[in-house]
Design a protein around this motif. Structure first.
Motif, PDB file in Angstrom:
ATOM      1  N   ALA A  91       0.840  -1.207   0.000  1.00  0.00           N
ATOM      2  CA  ALA A  91       0.000   0.000   0.000  1.00  0.00           C
ATOM      3  C   ALA A  91       0.871   1.251   0.000  1.00  0.00           C
ATOM      4  CB  ALA A  91      -0.934  -0.011   1.204  1.00  0.00           C
ATOM      5  N   HIS A  92       1.952   1.212   0.748  1.00  0.00           N
ATOM      6  CA  HIS A  92       2.875   2.349   0.784  1.00  0.00           C
ATOM      7  C   HIS A  92       3.535   2.550  -0.579  1.00  0.00           C
ATOM      8  CE1 HIS A  92       6.937   4.086   1.884  1.00  0.00           C
ATOM      9  NE2 HIS A  92       6.082   5.057   2.084  1.00  0.00           N
ATOM     10  N   ALA A  93       3.922   1.463  -1.226  1.00  0.00           N
ATOM     11  CA  ALA A  93       4.527   1.559  -2.563  1.00  0.00           C
ATOM     12  C   ALA A  93       3.530   2.113  -3.578  1.00  0.00           C
ATOM     13  CB  ALA A  93       5.048   0.195  -3.014  1.00  0.00           C
ATOM     14  N   LEU A  94       2.272   1.686  -3.491  1.00  0.00           N
ATOM     15  CA  LEU A  94       1.249   2.245  -4.391  1.00  0.00           C
ATOM     16  C   LEU A  94       1.156   3.753  -4.214  1.00  0.00           C
ATOM     17  CD1 LEU A  94      -1.678  -0.341  -4.044  1.00  0.00           C
ATOM     18  CD2 LEU A  94      -0.192   0.014  -6.037  1.00  0.00           C
ATOM     19  N   TYR A  95       1.200   4.189  -2.982  1.00  0.00           N
ATOM     20  CA  TYR A  95       1.085   5.621  -2.691  1.00  0.00           C
ATOM     21  C   TYR A  95       2.317   6.390  -3.183  1.00  0.00           C
ATOM     22  CZ  TYR A  95       0.502   9.938  -0.046  1.00  0.00           C
ATOM     23  OH  TYR A  95       0.372  11.251   0.306  1.00  0.00           O
ATOM     24  N   ASP A  96       3.508   5.891  -2.839  1.00  0.00           N
ATOM     25  CA  ASP A  96       4.739   6.608  -3.201  1.00  0.00           C
ATOM     26  C   ASP A  96       5.099   6.489  -4.678  1.00  0.00           C
ATOM     27  OD1 ASP A  96       5.166   7.627  -0.697  1.00  0.00           O
ATOM     28  OD2 ASP A  96       6.919   6.392  -0.237  1.00  0.00           O
ATOM     29  N   ASP A  97       4.951   5.298  -5.232  1.00  0.00           N
ATOM     30  CA  ASP A  97       5.442   5.050  -6.594  1.00  0.00           C
ATOM     31  C   ASP A  97       4.400   5.282  -7.689  1.00  0.00           C
ATOM     32  OD1 ASP A  97       7.737   4.296  -5.250  1.00  0.00           O
ATOM     33  OD2 ASP A  97       7.334   2.143  -5.433  1.00  0.00           O
ATOM     34  N   GLN A  98       3.113   5.022  -7.358  1.00  0.00           N
ATOM     35  CA  GLN A  98       2.081   5.128  -8.389  1.00  0.00           C
ATOM     36  C   GLN A  98       1.057   6.218  -8.097  1.00  0.00           C
ATOM     37  OE1 GLN A  98       0.407   1.271  -9.325  1.00  0.00           O
ATOM     38  NE2 GLN A  98       2.365   0.266  -8.983  1.00  0.00           N
ATOM     39  N   ASN A  99       1.294   6.980  -7.027  1.00  0.00           N
ATOM     40  CA  ASN A  99       0.400   8.071  -6.651  1.00  0.00           C
ATOM     41  C   ASN A  99      -1.042   7.585  -6.492  1.00  0.00           C
ATOM     42  OD1 ASN A  99       0.002  10.718  -5.871  1.00  0.00           O
ATOM     43  ND2 ASN A  99      -0.530  11.384  -7.941  1.00  0.00           N
ATOM     44  N   MET A 100      -1.203   6.369  -5.964  1.00  0.00           N
ATOM     45  CA  MET A 100      -2.524   5.793  -5.740  1.00  0.00           C
ATOM     46  C   MET A 100      -2.738   5.612  -4.237  1.00  0.00           C
ATOM     47  SD  MET A 100      -3.998   2.109  -6.740  1.00  0.00           S
ATOM     48  CE  MET A 100      -5.088   1.493  -5.509  1.00  0.00           C
ATOM     49  N   HIS A 101      -3.794   6.164  -3.739  1.00  0.00           N
ATOM     50  CA  HIS A 101      -4.093   6.092  -2.314  1.00  0.00           C
ATOM     51  C   HIS A 101      -5.136   5.001  -2.082  1.00  0.00           C
ATOM     52  CE1 HIS A 101      -4.905   7.236   1.745  1.00  0.00           C
ATOM     53  NE2 HIS A 101      -4.007   8.212   1.670  1.00  0.00           N
TER      54      HIS A 101
END
Length: 161
Positions: A91-101
């Motif tokens: 979930a953290h990688a989605l937020y940081d790398d793909q700008n998905m919350h």
């Protein structure tokens, strides 16, 4: 540390018998305001309020260890926030790398492909901390901190869970 708002888990922890291989050290609970509507203020206060208690407990353990040859050696700490480390990192990688919350997935039929899980996980069964923006930011900060630790204990027997 026991969360003040989680009576079911706290009752279970109180009922766990003392094991000869694991020593549970209960820390005092400071009286701080409950989360209310702003968990980003509550959680850091909660952690900060427990730092002196953790330091005192570690000092006591180290002192008793050095005072006796037969006392158990402090090997590490188990920190369990009741979520999968793999899910937290993903979930953290989605937020940081793909700008998905992950909060954007609330009430969605989307399924997440989490690298540490065999099957996709429906977004609607994610822990609520992932589906609320304020709480999920705390989860992401914990993921950042977890990446900096020297080792991670993975649950290998039921008594840890």
């Amino acid at each position: 540390m026991k969360l003040p708002s989680d009576a079911k888990i706290n009752a279970y922890l109180d009922a766990v018998p003392a094991a000869n291989r694991i020593n549970f050290v209960q820390l005092p609970n400071d009286q701080i305001p409950l989360p209310g509507s702003n968990p980003r203020k509550f959680f850091p206060l909660y952690i900060e309020s427990h730092k002196p208690h953790v330091k005192a407990a570690v000092a006591k353990l180290l002192h008793s260890e050095s005072a006796s040859d037969d006392s158990p050696r402090l090997s590490g700490f188990v920190f369990d926030m009741f979520w999968s480390l793999g899910l937290m990192f993903h979930a953290h990688a989605l937020y940081d790398d793909q700008n998905m919350h992950t909060a954007e997935l609330k009430d969605s039929d989307t399924e997440l492909e989490v690298p540490s899980l065999i099957n996709p996980i429906p977004a609607k069964v994610l822990p609520s901390t992932y589906l609320e923006k304020d709480w999920s930011m705390i989860v992401f900060e914990q993921a950042r901190r977890a990446r900096r630790v020297k080792g991670i204990v993975v649950n290998s027997f039921m008594e840890l869970e």
